[in-house]
Design an enzyme around this catalytic site. Structure first.
Site, PDB file in Angstrom:
ATOM      1  N   LYS A 123       0.860  -1.189   0.000  1.00 23.64           N
ATOM      2  CA  LYS A 123       0.000   0.000   0.000  1.00 23.64           C
ATOM      3  C   LYS A 123       0.893   1.235   0.000  1.00 23.64           C
ATOM      4  O   LYS A 123       1.505   1.567   1.025  1.00 23.64           O
ATOM      5  CB  LYS A 123      -0.916   0.014   1.217  1.00 23.64           C
ATOM      6  CG  LYS A 123      -1.876   1.197   1.245  1.00 23.64           C
ATOM      7  CD  LYS A 123      -2.769   1.153   2.465  1.00 23.64           C
ATOM      8  CE  LYS A 123      -3.730   2.321   2.461  1.00 23.64           C
ATOM      9  NZ  LYS A 123      -3.036   3.629   2.504  1.00 23.64           N
ATOM     10  N   ASP A 125       2.110   5.123  -0.024  1.00 24.50           N
ATOM     11  CA  ASP A 125       1.675   6.345   0.643  1.00 24.50           C
ATOM     12  C   ASP A 125       1.788   7.472  -0.368  1.00 24.50           C
ATOM     13  O   ASP A 125       2.755   8.225  -0.393  1.00 24.50           O
ATOM     14  CB  ASP A 125       2.552   6.623   1.867  1.00 24.50           C
ATOM     15  CG  ASP A 125       1.911   7.653   2.789  1.00 24.50           C
ATOM     16  OD1 ASP A 125       2.611   8.164   3.673  1.00 24.50           O
ATOM     17  OD2 ASP A 125       0.723   7.957   2.611  1.00 24.50           O
ATOM     18  N   LYS A 322      -2.586  -2.052   7.820  1.00 21.73           N
ATOM     19  CA  LYS A 322      -1.634  -0.971   8.057  1.00 21.73           C
ATOM     20  C   LYS A 322      -0.497  -1.420   8.971  1.00 21.73           C
ATOM     21  O   LYS A 322      -0.698  -2.186   9.916  1.00 21.73           O
ATOM     22  CB  LYS A 322      -2.349   0.238   8.692  1.00 21.73           C
ATOM     23  CG  LYS A 322      -3.533   0.764   7.884  1.00 21.73           C
ATOM     24  CD  LYS A 322      -3.111   1.470   6.620  1.00 21.73           C
ATOM     25  CE  LYS A 322      -2.610   2.857   6.899  1.00 21.73           C
ATOM     26  NZ  LYS A 322      -3.682   3.790   7.280  1.00 21.73           N
ATOM     27  N   CYS A 416      -7.349  33.006  28.184  1.00 23.35           N
ATOM     28  CA  CYS A 416      -6.808  32.763  26.848  1.00 23.35           C
ATOM     29  C   CYS A 416      -5.385  33.299  26.766  1.00 23.35           C
ATOM     30  O   CYS A 416      -5.146  34.472  27.090  1.00 23.35           O
ATOM     31  CB  CYS A 416      -7.683  33.427  25.787  1.00 23.35           C
ATOM     32  SG  CYS A 416      -6.991  33.341  24.117  1.00 23.35           S
ATOM     33  N   CYS A 419      -5.664  36.436  23.986  1.00 20.91           N
ATOM     34  CA  CYS A 419      -6.453  37.666  24.172  1.00 20.91           C
ATOM     35  C   CYS A 419      -6.909  37.883  25.607  1.00 20.91           C
ATOM     36  O   CYS A 419      -7.583  38.880  25.889  1.00 20.91           O
ATOM     37  CB  CYS A 419      -7.670  37.645  23.248  1.00 20.91           C
ATOM     38  SG  CYS A 419      -8.961  36.468  23.741  1.00 20.91           S
ATOM     39  N   CYS A 434     -11.432  29.362  24.080  1.00 17.71           N
ATOM     40  CA  CYS A 434     -11.459  30.807  24.353  1.00 17.71           C
ATOM     41  C   CYS A 434     -12.839  31.328  23.974  1.00 17.71           C
ATOM     42  O   CYS A 434     -13.363  31.012  22.907  1.00 17.71           O
ATOM     43  CB  CYS A 434     -10.375  31.512  23.528  1.00 17.71           C
ATOM     44  SG  CYS A 434     -10.588  33.302  23.435  1.00 17.71           S
ATOM     45  N   CYS A 440     -10.663  37.739  19.703  1.00 14.32           N
ATOM     46  CA  CYS A 440      -9.366  37.070  19.844  1.00 14.32           C
ATOM     47  C   CYS A 440      -8.578  37.086  18.537  1.00 14.32           C
ATOM     48  O   CYS A 440      -9.062  36.609  17.509  1.00 14.32           O
ATOM     49  CB  CYS A 440      -9.575  35.624  20.289  1.00 14.32           C
ATOM     50  SG  CYS A 440      -8.038  34.722  20.551  1.00 14.32           S
TER      51      CYS A 440
END
Length: 682
Positions: A123, A125, A322, A416, A419, A434, A440
């Site tokens: 497989k 990529d 995988k 935050c 801000c 936030c 912000c």
């Protein structure tokens, strides 16, 4: 786990909604922007969790779910072309037990006790493409896109030397669409990055991103100098050719026609053969000249493939097994908190640099504070980092036996970091956000793009590129400042002449007059979409009572639960947001009062529900929905047996078939206009 016939619990409903939103975001970043933000393993986990929940609670399955589709919409910049046969994704497996379960399902559906022969191959990529030949001549090539249509990359594909422009056959099929994977060999990738670095240019993160970026160049001359290759692994549409009996024979025929197939492709028998192939290819992986992330098993007999069929997203006859993601150990030296474009605050580990997955890694996402607590990650810890071709690595686990005595706990911010607005945890979710959405700086671009969008304030001509220039040049920092822009300021922007600037300024001015639902949607309140904005407008009538409403009052609206109510209340409590709203009102943004709106409204459609689909000629779908709501009707997104009418324009998609199967009345545009006119005349 067996299906549940009982109504799904609230927790499952909320989790499914969250998963769908996250997966669609990641689909867009991965397939359209080529900027994946989480590892494949994390994406697979989200999709598997959603699939499991929908399997347990079938009532939660809707047509727009990521499990019912293949990928994301094609990117802008290329012509969109259809795939006559859909390009499906593959179901993933990560363990031998899952491979055995796949084989068991195949045998049960085929009603066979014999071991199944599988065609197995690596497989790659890379980037999936479909290349169409007519009478042996290459006529078109397209990316996977959303599985039903993709980007026309014909001119770029023609530059790849491993793709024949004419099939090596005296009697080729009348039509043949071959499916393949465009990739960049490791040596070519390293050499290309070396040259770019010497010129002081941007280098690519990994071969997959390099292949995707090279294939999607608007100038084919750029693609031509990139070291791209293609391995072909199957076919889509075909006519004028008697198909072989097996997939492996099909690959052999493709190779005879000059189409490059993977030399490691082979046929194996049963699960033992599959697992043995997986282990052999895994041992070769590091020394292969190209990147792979697993192997693929396909039922070899084409007749059995047809009998097994497909689900909406993936064939039942194929499986991608995988490889485990690659890992390395390093030390968490610090933790920062980043504010995303939607206000979500994410902890990011600053790592002692380590080479893993082909690049040097110095940062890793910690996802959210619940994940930090669950894994007990501390500053100073030795941690295992996983990166297997992914853009953002993740911390897999902590090596607690190496924890130093002075390791520091990680604490979530209460304000935050950008801000200084309030930070709140989203109820029922493991994220913090936030609350200064309109203020912000970290959210500024996204908030303004949403504010100006078609379904919000609908400012024609104020696209993403114009907005980014306005923000970058510090001409606009809040929505209200849009209404102070002059023609002279707009004309200074790139690709913006006097006439265009004047047109944009008039469009901004026109948008001052809007509707209350559009204004609420434009504010970008978390969890508030069109339907919720409409419900809020109808219930409260105007802004002031909504701003003062408690969470309990908000929950009196049927469409609003405790999570949405908390988000709305938090948004209006935030001082910065109220300041921006007042500034918008001072700038002249207004809408009809509830009294005026009710005086003009009718209730002739009261008790009726409508779905609008397809392209309408005389109005947009949004305008049609508004006409319905003004007459007291209800607009819904999905067709159900209880739906009163489906308003159907050009290219309606699956909703038309569903309406016909349920016996729902279908109105074409002319009939819909007559219904509106009759309603108005009466």
């Amino acid at each position: 786990m067996p299906e549940s016939r009982a109504p799904p619990p609230a927790g499952a409903i909320e989790r499914v909604a969250q998963l769908r939103k996250e997966i669609e975001t990641h689909n867009y970043r991965y397939y359209v922007l080529d900027e994946p933000s989480i590892p494949d393993a994390e994406y697979d986990r989200l999709l598997r969790e959603l699939t499991d929940l929908e399997r347990r609670f079938p009532a939660l399955v809707v047509p727009e779910s990521p499990t019912q589709r293949v990928g994301a919409e094609p990117a802008a910049g290329f012509r969109t072309v259809p795939h006559m046969v859909p390009m499906l994704s593959l179901e993933n497996a990560f363990s031998e037990e899952e491979v055995k379960a796949f084989d068991r399902r195949v045998r049960e559906r085929l009603g066979s006790d014999n071991e199944i022969r599988y065609s197995a191959e690596p497989k790659l990529d890379g980037v999936a493409v479909g290349i169409r030949y007519e009478n042996g001549i290459l006529v078109r090539a397209a990316t996977r896109g959303d599985g039903t249509s993709g980007e026309d990359v014909t001119q770029n594909i023609r530059t790849i030397s491993s793709v024949p422009l004419r099939l090596m056959s005296d009697a080729p099929p009348v039509t043949l669409e071959v499916r393949g994977e465009v990739y960049m060999p490791r040596s070519g990738f390293a050499e290309m990055n070396k040259r770019a670095q010497a010129r002081g240019e941007k280098v690519f993160v990994n071969p997959r991103n390099a292949a995707a970026g090279s294939l999607r160049q608007l100038d084919p001359r750029v693609t031509a100098i990139r070291p791209l290759r293609v391995f072909f692994y199957g076919i889509g549409e075909v006519s004028g050719w008697n198909m072989p009996a097996t997939h492996s024979e099909t690959l052999s025929r493709l190779a005879e026609w000059g189409l490059c197939t993977n030399p490691l492709s082979t046929v194996v028998v049963g699960t033992a053969g599959c697992v043995g192939y997986y282990e052999r290819v895994g041992q070769l992986r590091a020394n292969l000249p190209y990147e792979i992330d697993g192997v693929v098993y396909k039922v070899d007999a084409l007749r059995s493939q047809r009998q097994l069929g497909t689900v909406s997203r993936a064939p039942r006859w194929a499986l991608a097994h995988k490889f485990p993601a690659q890992e390395e150990v390093t030390i968490v030296e610090a933790v920062d908190f980043q504010v995303g474009r939607t206000g979500v605050i994410t902890p990011v580990a600053r790592l002692r640099p380590v080479f893993v997955g082909g690049v040097t890694v110095s940062n890793a996402t910690l996802h959210n504070m619940d994940e930090v607590v669950r894994k007990d990650i501390r500053i100073g810890d030795s941690v295992a980092i996983r990166r297997a071709g992914d853009v953002i690595p993740e911390v897999v686990r902590v090596l607690r036996e190496r924890r130093p005595a002075d390791a520091q706990a990680i604490e979530a911010p209460s304000r935050c970091p950008v801000c200084d607005s309030d930070v709140r945890k989203v109820d029922g979710k493991a994220i913090i956000r936030c609350s200064g959405g309109l203020f912000c700086p970290a959210q500024r671009k996204e908030a303004l793009k949403h504010f100006a969008s078609r379904r919000a304030m609908d400012i024609e001509g104020l696209g993403d590129r114009v907005l980014e220039q306005l923000i970058d040049r510090e001409l606009v920092s809040t929505p209200a400042e849009l209404f102070r822009l002059t023609v002279e300021e707009l004309a200074e922007l790139d690709r913006m002449g006097e006439k265009s600037a004047a047109n944009l300024q008039r469009a901004i001015d026109r948008s001052r007059t809007t509707s209350f639902p559009r204004f609420l949607l434009a504010l970008g309140i978390p969890e508030v979409g069109e339907a919720t904005a409409q419900a809020l407008a109808e219930y409260f009538g105007d802004l002031l009572p909504l701003q003062e409403a408690s969470e309990e009052e908000l929950q009196k609206i049927p469409e609003i639960g405790p999570i949405v109510a908390a988000e709305i209340s938090a948004f209006f409590r935030q001082r910065h947001n109220r300041e921006v709203i007042r500034a918008l009102q001072r700038a002249g943004v207004h809408w009809p009062s509830a009294m005026a709106a009710s005086a003009n409204a009718a209730d002739d459609f009261k008790g009726l529900s409508f779905v609008v689909t397809g392209k309408l000629e005389t109005m947009t779908r949004d305008e049609a929905r508004q006409q319905i709501r003004q007459r007291g009707g209800k607009v819904v997104e999905s067709v159900a047996r209880q739906t009163s009418y489906l308003v159907c324009g050009d290219k309606p998609g699956s909703k038309l078939a569903k309406a016909e199967s349920y016996g729902v009345k279908v109105l074409n545009e002319v009939q819909f206009l007559k219904l509106l006119q009759r309603n108005d005349d009466e």
